[in-house]
Scaffold this motif. Structure first.
Motif, PDB file in Angstrom:
ATOM      1  N   GLY A  78       0.861  -1.183   0.000  1.00  0.00           N
ATOM      2  CA  GLY A  78       0.000   0.000   0.000  1.00  0.00           C
ATOM      3  C   GLY A  78       0.895   1.231   0.000  1.00  0.00           C
ATOM      4  O   GLY A  78       2.122   1.112   0.024  1.00  0.00           O
ATOM      5  N   GLN A 120      -5.644  -6.450   9.351  1.00  0.00           N
ATOM      6  CA  GLN A 120      -7.098  -6.325   9.314  1.00  0.00           C
ATOM      7  C   GLN A 120      -7.768  -7.679   9.095  1.00  0.00           C
ATOM      8  O   GLN A 120      -7.164  -8.630   8.648  1.00  0.00           O
ATOM      9  CB  GLN A 120      -7.534  -5.310   8.266  1.00  0.00           C
ATOM     10  N   GLN A 156     -10.590 -10.307   7.411  1.00  0.00           N
ATOM     11  CA  GLN A 156     -11.043 -10.590   6.049  1.00  0.00           C
ATOM     12  C   GLN A 156     -12.198 -11.585   6.089  1.00  0.00           C
ATOM     13  O   GLN A 156     -12.244 -12.461   6.921  1.00  0.00           O
ATOM     14  CB  GLN A 156      -9.933 -11.241   5.212  1.00  0.00           C
ATOM     15  N   ASN A 184     -18.740  -2.645  -4.098  1.00  0.00           N
ATOM     16  CA  ASN A 184     -17.940  -1.406  -4.087  1.00  0.00           C
ATOM     17  C   ASN A 184     -18.582  -0.366  -3.161  1.00  0.00           C
ATOM     18  O   ASN A 184     -17.908   0.308  -2.375  1.00  0.00           O
ATOM     19  CB  ASN A 184     -17.836  -0.869  -5.522  1.00  0.00           C
ATOM     20  N   GLY A 230     -17.841  -1.033   0.431  1.00  0.00           N
ATOM     21  CA  GLY A 230     -16.506  -0.540   0.793  1.00  0.00           C
ATOM     22  C   GLY A 230     -16.526   0.955   1.042  1.00  0.00           C
ATOM     23  O   GLY A 230     -16.006   1.449   2.056  1.00  0.00           O
ATOM     24  N   ALA A 249     -15.938   3.598   4.652  1.00  0.00           N
ATOM     25  CA  ALA A 249     -14.655   4.300   4.518  1.00  0.00           C
ATOM     26  C   ALA A 249     -14.283   4.925   5.874  1.00  0.00           C
ATOM     27  O   ALA A 249     -15.168   5.109   6.724  1.00  0.00           O
ATOM     28  CB  ALA A 249     -14.802   5.394   3.457  1.00  0.00           C
ATOM     29  N   CYS A 304     -12.256  -2.264   2.826  1.00  0.00           N
ATOM     30  CA  CYS A 304     -11.895  -2.657   1.454  1.00  0.00           C
ATOM     31  C   CYS A 304     -12.890  -3.708   0.988  1.00  0.00           C
ATOM     32  O   CYS A 304     -13.296  -4.571   1.783  1.00  0.00           O
ATOM     33  CB  CYS A 304     -10.494  -3.255   1.403  1.00  0.00           C
ATOM     34  N   THR A 362     -13.872  -6.048  -2.655  1.00  0.00           N
ATOM     35  CA  THR A 362     -13.382  -6.351  -4.005  1.00  0.00           C
ATOM     36  C   THR A 362     -14.074  -7.590  -4.567  1.00  0.00           C
ATOM     37  O   THR A 362     -14.317  -8.555  -3.836  1.00  0.00           O
ATOM     38  CB  THR A 362     -11.864  -6.658  -3.950  1.00  0.00           C
ATOM     39  N   ARG A 406     -12.836  -6.548   3.727  1.00  0.00           N
ATOM     40  CA  ARG A 406     -11.806  -6.419   4.771  1.00  0.00           C
ATOM     41  C   ARG A 406     -12.051  -5.165   5.616  1.00  0.00           C
ATOM     42  O   ARG A 406     -12.488  -4.138   5.096  1.00  0.00           O
ATOM     43  CB  ARG A 406     -10.420  -6.294   4.149  1.00  0.00           C
ATOM     44  N   HIS A 407     -11.707  -5.278   6.890  1.00  0.00           N
ATOM     45  CA  HIS A 407     -11.739  -4.120   7.784  1.00  0.00           C
ATOM     46  C   HIS A 407     -10.942  -4.457   9.049  1.00  0.00           C
ATOM     47  O   HIS A 407     -10.997  -5.606   9.510  1.00  0.00           O
ATOM     48  CB  HIS A 407     -13.178  -3.738   8.159  1.00  0.00           C
ATOM     49  N   GLY A 458      -2.933  -4.114   5.676  1.00  0.00           N
ATOM     50  CA  GLY A 458      -4.161  -4.259   4.882  1.00  0.00           C
ATOM     51  C   GLY A 458      -4.253  -5.649   4.270  1.00  0.00           C
ATOM     52  O   GLY A 458      -5.327  -6.161   3.977  1.00  0.00           O
TER      53      GLY A 458
END
Ligand code: HGY
Ligand code: MN
Ligand code: MN
Length: 411
Positions: free
Chosen positions: A194, A211, A213, A250, A253, A257, A261, A263, A288-289, A355
């Motif tokens: 990242g 994080q 998942q 999306n 995610g 914010a 994440c 995807t 993910r978070h 991440g």
């Protein structure tokens, strides 16, 4: 004495570049999917280098590789480092392998300096960390740490139905050592993958946490039909359903914010013909978070989105959550050892949350664990242009050496 020895950055860099020739792609990356012949070739080279460094090499039943350098006290569990050799299909020269070869460089450096540690030192390479060919990710460090049982691990199958157990046999890495053993401490060095360290001109990331998942597999089933005569209103278009859920993923995610994440990276369309309405679509979701409660909210939002789309488009749906890896707090003492090593070398550093998932996430369940990050160019990874500088590569390995040595003394 031990606080002045320096790793050999040139040797580490040339080992990385030598290894990058295995599975090299035209764009400068690597494709070394787990348990392919290319992965085998890289494994063989790593084993050869470990043996040349005087290590005894052990392979366990998940194909995890351990290069061991004895210490004064064989009764002490090893201080271990390592990462993974397998890559993404369009992977880079550093993801995973940097941690494996940094561990080898630590051993080579100790050999050069004639230093005998109290505890043994081990460098490990974990099978199928990426979770690209076989899902889920980190499955072999997961078996090692008791998260999955051996049968589950060996039965993971790729999209062609080949299992990890079959492929381990085929490439000659179905070891006979049991999966799991005492570990005194585990450290993994890795590129950040990242943009934070590069943006802040930091050399070292002191990784405090990783994080959480959640991975899912979703199948929408509608009805194949002719793209011409079939009225729009009567269609049961599975790909339209997937498209709406991809947009919803999306949105999930963005709605959580700045840390979430979300995807969709894998989609299979059937029959995938330009003039037939898709009757079936299979796709994977990656949420993910760092906060478990928020990750649960994202999970709930995904389930609602899938159900709503299925109803609106008259699609049958199957949603399976195939993996949940909770957020990981790393061991405070190991984190402090990494921070002290960065400070002792005058390296600009900052605490950071990972991440990405890493084998260290699972090893942290059975041993005090932490990670060392270095920047990667543009924060880009899982991409053939992935890049890091020789200076940062050497700096991360130097911090690794010093953090490991601190834990390898019998005190
Ligand atoms: O997906 C991940 O975070 C890791 O690259 N397996
Ligand atoms: Mn990795
Ligand atoms: Mn990766």
């Amino acid at each position: 004495m031990t606080d002045t020895i320096q790793i050999n950055g040139d040797r580490l860099w040339s080992s990385l570049m030598e290894m990058a020739k295995i599975g090299a792609t035209d764009k400068g990356g690597v494709c070394r999917l787990a348990l392919t012949d290319v992965d085998k070739a890289a494994r063989d080279l790593f084993v050869k280098w470990c043996e040349q460094a005087g290590c005894t090499v052990t392979i366990d039943r998940m194909g995890n590789i351990f290069g061991r350098r004895e210490g004064k006290r064989a009764d002490l569990p090893p201080v271990m480092t390592g990462s993974h050799i397998d890559s993404q299909p369009t992977g880079g020269k550093f993801d995973g392998i940097y941690g494996v070869l940094s561990g080898l460089e630590v051993i080579r450096t100790l050999n050069d300096a004639g230093i005998e540690t109290d505890a043994p030192i081990e460098v490990s390479a974990w099978t199928n960390e990426e979770g690209s060919r076989f899902a889920p990710a980190m499955v072999s460090s997961g078996v090692f740490s008791g998260v999955f049982d051996l049968e589950y691990g060996l039965s993971r199958a790729d999209l062609d139905g080949k299992t990890m157990g079959e492929e381990l046999e085929r490439i000659g890495y179905a070891g006979d050592a049991p999966v799991g053993k005492p570990v005194r401490a585990f450290f993994e060095v890795h590129i950040e993958q990242g943009p934070i360290l590069e943006n802040e001109s930091k050399t070292i990331g002191v990784v405090t946490d990783a994080q959480g998942q959640r991975w899912y597999e979703v199948t929408f089933t509608g009805q194949e039909a002719h793209a011409g005569p079939t009225p729009m209103a009567t269609r049961r278009d599975a790909l339209l359903g997937a498209a709406r859920v991809i947009e919803a993923v999306n949105r999930i995610g963005l709605d959580h914010a700045p840390l979430a994440c979300a995807t969709v990276g894998l989609v299979e369309v059937h029959p995938n013909s330009r003039n037939t309405i898709p009757g079936r679509v299979f796709f994977a979701v990656d949420l993910r978070h760092p906060n478990d409660e928020t990750l649960s909210k994202m999970d709930a939002a995904l389930r609602v989105a899938v159900a709503d789309v299925a109803q609106a488009l008259n699609l049958e749906t199957e949603l399976n959550e195939i993996w949940y890896s909770p957020p990981v707090p790393f061991d405070a003492d190991c984190v402090a050892a990494v921070r002290r090593a960065a400070e002792a070398n005058g390296m600009a550093h900052r605490d950071i949350v990972s991440g990405a998932g890493h084998d260290a996430c699972y090893i942290s369940r059975v041993a005090p664990t932490s990670m060392v990050f270095i920047p990667c160019e543009g924060g880009i990874s899982h991409n053939e242009i992935e890049n890091a500088t020789p200076e940062h590569v050497a700096a991360g390995c130097q911090v690794l050496l010093q953090a490991m040595l601190e834990r390898a003394q019998a005190t």
